[in-house]
Design an enzyme around this catalytic site. Structure first.
Site, PDB file in Angstrom:
ATOM      1  N   LYS A 159       0.874  -1.179   0.000  1.00  0.00           N
ATOM      2  CA  LYS A 159       0.000   0.000   0.000  1.00  0.00           C
ATOM      3  C   LYS A 159       0.906   1.222   0.000  1.00  0.00           C
ATOM      4  O   LYS A 159       2.103   1.117   0.308  1.00  0.00           O
ATOM      5  CB  LYS A 159      -0.915  -0.007   1.236  1.00  0.00           C
ATOM      6  CG  LYS A 159      -0.156  -0.105   2.546  1.00  0.00           C
ATOM      7  CD  LYS A 159      -1.093  -0.087   3.741  1.00  0.00           C
ATOM      8  CE  LYS A 159      -0.360  -0.356   5.041  1.00  0.00           C
ATOM      9  NZ  LYS A 159      -1.231  -0.301   6.206  1.00  0.00           N
ATOM     10  N   ASP A 175       8.219  -2.671   5.435  1.00  0.00           N
ATOM     11  CA  ASP A 175       7.241  -3.330   6.285  1.00  0.00           C
ATOM     12  C   ASP A 175       6.946  -4.762   5.856  1.00  0.00           C
ATOM     13  O   ASP A 175       5.889  -5.060   5.307  1.00  0.00           O
ATOM     14  CB  ASP A 175       5.945  -2.506   6.367  1.00  0.00           C
ATOM     15  CG  ASP A 175       5.203  -2.803   7.663  1.00  0.00           C
ATOM     16  OD1 ASP A 175       5.556  -3.800   8.330  1.00  0.00           O
ATOM     17  OD2 ASP A 175       4.278  -2.052   8.005  1.00  0.00           O
ATOM     18  N   THR A 199      -4.200  -4.447   5.239  1.00  0.00           N
ATOM     19  CA  THR A 199      -4.955  -3.210   5.377  1.00  0.00           C
ATOM     20  C   THR A 199      -6.231  -3.295   4.536  1.00  0.00           C
ATOM     21  O   THR A 199      -6.177  -3.664   3.363  1.00  0.00           O
ATOM     22  CB  THR A 199      -4.083  -2.038   4.927  1.00  0.00           C
ATOM     23  OG1 THR A 199      -2.865  -2.089   5.670  1.00  0.00           O
ATOM     24  CG2 THR A 199      -4.775  -0.716   5.149  1.00  0.00           C
TER      25      THR A 199
END
Ligand code: ADE
Length: 313
Positions: A159, A175, A199
């Site tokens: 993302k 991440d 997410t």
């Protein structure tokens, strides 16, 4: 004729030396080797702080994780995944892990410092990207995904917050705390990785329906990101997580007016419910097909990491 050995232990001069622990280039680094600066980002389980190596004056981003919190929240497994996946990766489009160390309270991951921060910040600042910029960033993301997958790693939470930009405005994916390392099977396209949910806005339908992600799930996220770069917002956004999930599993999204047809065609081939029908899936052949999509026309894939970034405006 054997002369008396000058070396009573019998080892010869080829015996490797244990490096002296005071040798600064080899000694394990620790907290005291860095000057800590400002906070770059804060997550639920970590804080990323800018830091300078006192010896080399090189700047890093150090991710600090509080041990007590990690244990209490049962995230030990994810911390290990992050360390192990980052350790095996060596690619210009992926944040590099230089050192890890710990003290009484915390774990420290010494990472590349991406000077220009998150891609999300630029989307917010500019509203959206033009086709040239979108193509450049999409190509860098594809190249980074191709490399991760070649190493048997599925990111699972791609993302714009996890795509950082370096001093040249080239991407560094970060991440890997929720990544999945596949067992080293020959191009395991059917490998399914279980249980984690990323997410909301970028989660793939297979993860919501079958609770399993695969390499193709990263291409779903790519479709969401390309849509967002052009439209300025992600394709699936409900008033809450549940509504967002509903839209994802029903493939409920529309293109804003003026969305370039060539980009629309690509997004429609990435946002496909069946992961095995998604553009990019199917191993090396699948990625080759993705790279040949007309949206990427003019992309110099072999030099993508040496290509100057187009000016954002
Ligand atoms: N924010 C979070 N991680 C970062 C990094 N590695 N570089 C710069 N900013 C960051």
């Amino acid at each position: 004729p054997s002369s008396p050995s000058p070396n009573p232990q019998g080892d010869n001069n080829q015996t490797p030396r244990i490096p002296a622990s005071h040798s600064p280039s080899i000694r394990k680094k620790g907290v005291n080797d860095f000057d800590f600066g400002k906070t770059l980002g804060e997550g639920s389980y970590s804080t990323v702080v800018s830091a300078i190596d006192r010896t080399s004056r090189r700047e890093y981003a150090i991710k600090i994780l509080e041990k007590k919190h990690i244990i209490k929240e049962k995230k030990v497994k994810y911390v290990n995944i992050e360390k192990n996946t980052l350790n095996k990766m060596n690619h210009p489009g992926i944040v590099r892990l230089y050192y890890t160390f710990q003290d009484q309270n915390s774990l420290y991951f010494v990472l590349d410092h991406a000077k220009n921060g998150e891609l999300l910040t630029f989307i917010k600042k500019l509203g959206s990207f033009d086709l040239i910029c979108t193509r450049f960033y999409a190509a860098q993301i594809v190249s980074a995904i191709e490399y991760m997958h070649s190493q048997g790693v599925i990111h699972r939470d791609l993302k714009p917050e996890n795509i950082l930009l370096d001093e040249n405005m080239h991407i560094k994916v970060t991440d890997f705390g929720t990544a999945k390392m596949l067992e080293s099977t020959e191009d395991g396209e059917d490998d399914r990785a279980n249980s984690f949910v990323g997410t909301a806005e970028y989660v793939s339908p297979e993860l919501l329906k079958e609770k399993s992600a695969c390499k193709s799930s990263d291409f779903w996220a790519l479709g969401c990101i390309i849509y967002q770069l052009i439209a300025g917002r992600p394709p699936f956004k409900g008033s809450n997580e549940y509504m967002t999930f509903q839209r994802i599993v029903n493939l409920e999204y529309t293109f804003p007016e003026g969305f370039p047809p060539v980009a629309k065609d690509l997004v429609q081939k990435l946002l496909v419910l069946n992961p095995s029908e998604r553009l990019g899936s199917g191993g090396k052949v699948g990625i080759a097909k993705l790279k040949k999509h007309p949206f990427f026309e003019g992309t110099d894939w072999d030099n993508i990491w040496n290509t100057p970034a187009p000016r954002l405006l």
